[in-house]
Design a protein around this motif. Sequence first.
Motif, PDB file in Angstrom:
ATOM      1  N   ALA A  41       0.622  -1.290  -0.353  1.00  0.00           N
ATOM      2  CA  ALA A  41      -0.004   0.230  -0.364  1.00  0.00           C
ATOM      3  C   ALA A  41       0.904   1.111   0.073  1.00  0.00           C
ATOM      4  CB  ALA A  41      -0.955   0.367   0.848  1.00  0.00           C
ATOM      5  N   VAL A  42       0.813   2.387  -0.677  1.00  0.00           N
ATOM      6  CA  VAL A  42       1.627   3.394  -1.051  1.00  0.00           C
ATOM      7  C   VAL A  42       0.712   4.736  -0.779  1.00  0.00           C
ATOM      8  CG1 VAL A  42       3.047   4.445  -2.754  1.00  0.00           C
ATOM      9  CG2 VAL A  42       2.864   2.528  -2.507  1.00  0.00           C
ATOM     10  N   ALA A  43       0.785   5.537  -0.460  1.00  0.00           N
ATOM     11  CA  ALA A  43       0.528   6.852  -0.094  1.00  0.00           C
ATOM     12  C   ALA A  43       1.873   8.814   0.047  1.00  0.00           C
ATOM     13  CB  ALA A  43      -0.064   7.096   1.296  1.00  0.00           C
ATOM     14  N   ARG A  44       0.747   9.065  -1.280  1.00  0.00           N
ATOM     15  CA  ARG A  44       1.679  10.081  -1.338  1.00  0.00           C
ATOM     16  C   ARG A  44       0.714  11.479  -1.263  1.00  0.00           C
ATOM     17  NH1 ARG A  44       3.377  10.060  -7.548  1.00  0.00           N
ATOM     18  NH2 ARG A  44       1.092  11.283  -7.430  1.00  0.00           N
ATOM     19  N   MET A  45       1.371  12.691  -0.867  1.00  0.00           N
ATOM     20  CA  MET A  45       1.030  13.949  -0.975  1.00  0.00           C
ATOM     21  C   MET A  45       1.725  14.439  -1.253  1.00  0.00           C
ATOM     22  SD  MET A  45      -1.529  15.482   0.478  1.00  0.00           S
ATOM     23  CE  MET A  45      -2.251  16.962   0.372  1.00  0.00           C
ATOM     24  N   ASP A  46       1.391  16.115  -1.565  1.00  0.00           N
ATOM     25  CA  ASP A  46       2.348  16.979  -2.100  1.00  0.00           C
ATOM     26  C   ASP A  46       1.164  18.231  -2.199  1.00  0.00           C
ATOM     27  OD1 ASP A  46       3.045  14.882  -3.869  1.00  0.00           O
ATOM     28  OD2 ASP A  46       2.060  14.738  -4.925  1.00  0.00           O
ATOM     29  N   TYR A  47       2.215  19.563  -1.928  1.00  0.00           N
ATOM     30  CA  TYR A  47       1.925  20.937  -2.502  1.00  0.00           C
ATOM     31  C   TYR A  47       2.591  21.362  -2.636  1.00  0.00           C
ATOM     32  CZ  TYR A  47       0.025  25.114  -0.264  1.00  0.00           C
ATOM     33  OH  TYR A  47       0.412  26.387  -0.327  1.00  0.00           O
ATOM     34  N   LEU A  48       2.317  22.551  -4.035  1.00  0.00           N
ATOM     35  CA  LEU A  48       3.016  23.130  -4.338  1.00  0.00           C
ATOM     36  C   LEU A  48       2.888  24.974  -4.507  1.00  0.00           C
ATOM     37  CD1 LEU A  48       5.424  23.190  -6.361  1.00  0.00           C
ATOM     38  CD2 LEU A  48       3.472  22.770  -8.080  1.00  0.00           C
TER      39      LEU A  48
END
Length: 476
Positions: free
Chosen positions: A370-377
């Motif tokens: 299981a994989v989770a990714r969070m991005d903010y720009l």
Amino acid sequence: MKPTPNAKTAAPLLAALSLALASAYPSAALAQSNEELLKELRALKDRVGQLEEKLKAAEQKAAAPSSAQWGMTPAQAQEFNRIAVKTEALEDSAEAMGTKNLKISGFIDPTYIYNRQNNSSSFQLLNKDAYAYDSGYFGMALIDFQKEMEGGTKWRLTLAPERGVGATFNTGSIVHEASVNIPLGDLQTRLWLGQIPDWTGYEMTLPPLNKLITHNLLFDFTAPTAYTGAALDLTRGKWLIRAGLANVNIARKSPGNKTPAFIYRVDYAKGEFQGFGFTGLHGKAYNYAADGVDANGDLRFADANGRDTRVDLLEADAYFIRGDWTVQGQISWGRQRGSAIFNEDGQLRDASWTGLSTLVGYKFIPRWEAVARMDYLRNAKNGGGLFGYSSDDSRNGLGRGGGFAWDAANPDPDTASKGANRYALTLGLNYLFNQNTIFKFEYRLDGANRAVFGNPSNGQWAKRNHLLGSSVVVSF
């Protein structure tokens, strides 16, 4: 035939014989002096020793294989010689044809993407679409040739039709990487030349090396695509350093644009499970905003030359990989002179941005992860603008968004001069079907603080968008 006495029985027999003779002729025995008796015993002992040595030599000779046939029959020896000659011939042939130390590998990555706001749902493989977050480095077919020559020189050619880095800036190119790595004095000091894919951040370009289908926001919109130039490649203990001069995102600069960029990456492996790195780029690169204005600042059609302007990029990333856990993170900052989206007053404005991304993966079953990714720009200044993106983009959700009303005479600073800040949350599931095959499943929520996602079918704008994806990566 009489049996031959061995060394173990000879000594007792001789001793018994001596005693018997002494018993039979006691007077003779008594007549002998002690000195004569000792001499005879010594002679007898020497004789027994000689017999023991002969016996050992005979046993060793019987146990040793025939030196003429190495323990094999004549037929086996002949077959062995034939194989040896054939092996030497194959080695000579491989060297003459250039296939010695040549490694060939590759993969195919059929992908399915559903994008709600873009009103699209389709399989993707070798598609010619322009690069976008829902049409990036996936749906690929790639073949990789690597050869190491005598002396340590490494040569590499990687071909990826339509979806490689070459196709994004050099129309029609199928070359993803074409490079040579030459040792300078020792194998730890090298000169690296050619077309080299970008090395920024914790995510890799190619699907077999990534846990998710899509890439993070920083990879897609703030990092270069590839370099064409030369770099020094140094390995010093736990440190790996690469630095050089190169064209950025272009194979050959146009007339009037002569300045390469200074590029570098430094990595440190702190231990077996963790490490960190940072990258930088300082110099000039193509400016798509400047491509649309003349010397007076008036909008015009782009010409063949375009304009390069100053770019500065800095990024740091780190990883921790141990057992079933994977944790990776990245932070980036960048700016480009005169490349902002909001330029209605005739003056080119600077674009700048900051962003971060983090990914966590956990294998709850050996084959399932299981994989989770969070991005903010953050990209609000001067209407937005990112590296290679200098206009409003309704597909990627960049810029000022739709629904605002302004013109050159009456601009609305709250809408015209501010870009959207973007974020993305991605959840994925991977299944290792076998050693060469991985099934990937992904859900991605993209959002912004402005309505920047346009729907081409109905003209509506939204602050959020949903994406579903699946792919099968088969490698060899």
